[in-house]
Design an enzyme around this catalytic site. Structure first.
Site, short mmCIF file in Angstrom:
data_model
loop_
_atom_site.label_atom_id
_atom_site.label_comp_id
_atom_site.label_asym_id
_atom_site.label_seq_id
_atom_site.Cartn_x
_atom_site.Cartn_y
_atom_site.Cartn_z
N ASP A 145 -49.76 9.10 -18.91
CA ASP A 145 -51.17 8.98 -17.71
C ASP A 145 -52.37 9.86 -17.85
OD1 ASP A 145 -49.64 10.18 -14.54
OD2 ASP A 145 -52.21 11.11 -15.25
N HIS A 172 -44.38 3.83 -8.99
CA HIS A 172 -44.28 4.30 -10.09
C HIS A 172 -43.65 5.82 -10.03
CE1 HIS A 172 -47.36 6.16 -8.02
NE2 HIS A 172 -47.37 7.68 -8.89
#
Ligand code: AMP
Length: 122
Positions: free
Chosen positions: A33, A104
């Site tokens: 991320d 996700h």
């Protein structure tokens, strides 16, 4: 709601923008991320065009569903957090502040994560 082909994760899947890959197979991609909230913060996404876990659970093939769940475990083991513990979070829709409209899951780990307490108000 229709799938938005221009969402940022669709762009990553088309290799139009870079991502720091952690794992990939036929059905799944996992990458770090960009806004890291823990020492380990990885996103696991299906390669298919699914908006949310609601959409994915309804429309994905058995092969995609199996690959996705296996990939979450593989990523956790690969990054070492399976030994110490980790959290898997999937935001779905407006009330959960889902920002990117491609399904996700976040994998958080590498430190004590504390408890999970949703806000009380409302
Ligand atoms: P969510 O709020 O569950 O939709 O989470 C979306 C996540 O995507 C956030 O944690 C962002 O930091 C992350 N993100 C957005 N753009 C990128 C990118 N280009 N590469 C990696 N992660 C991203």
């Amino acid at each position: 709601m229709a799938y938005d082909n221009d969402n940022i994760f669709a762009c990553i899947l088309r290799r139009e923008i870079p991502a720091e890959k952690v794992y990939e197979d036929e059905h799944v991609l996992a990458f770090h991320d960009i806004g890291k909230l823990a020492p380990v913060h990885v996103l696991v996404i299906p390669k298919g065009a699914y908006i949310s876990i609601d959409d994915f659970s309804e429309r994905a093939s058995d092969a995609e569903l199996v690959a996705y769940v296996r990939a979450v475990g593989r990523v956790a083991r690969k990054l070492g957090v399976a030994k110490t513990g980790y959290r898997v979070v999937t935001n779905c829709g407006t009330d959960a502040n889902q920002e990117v409209s491609h399904f996700h899951s976040h994998i958080f780990g590498g430190r004590k994560l504390g408890g999970v307490r949703p806000p009380h108000s409302g």
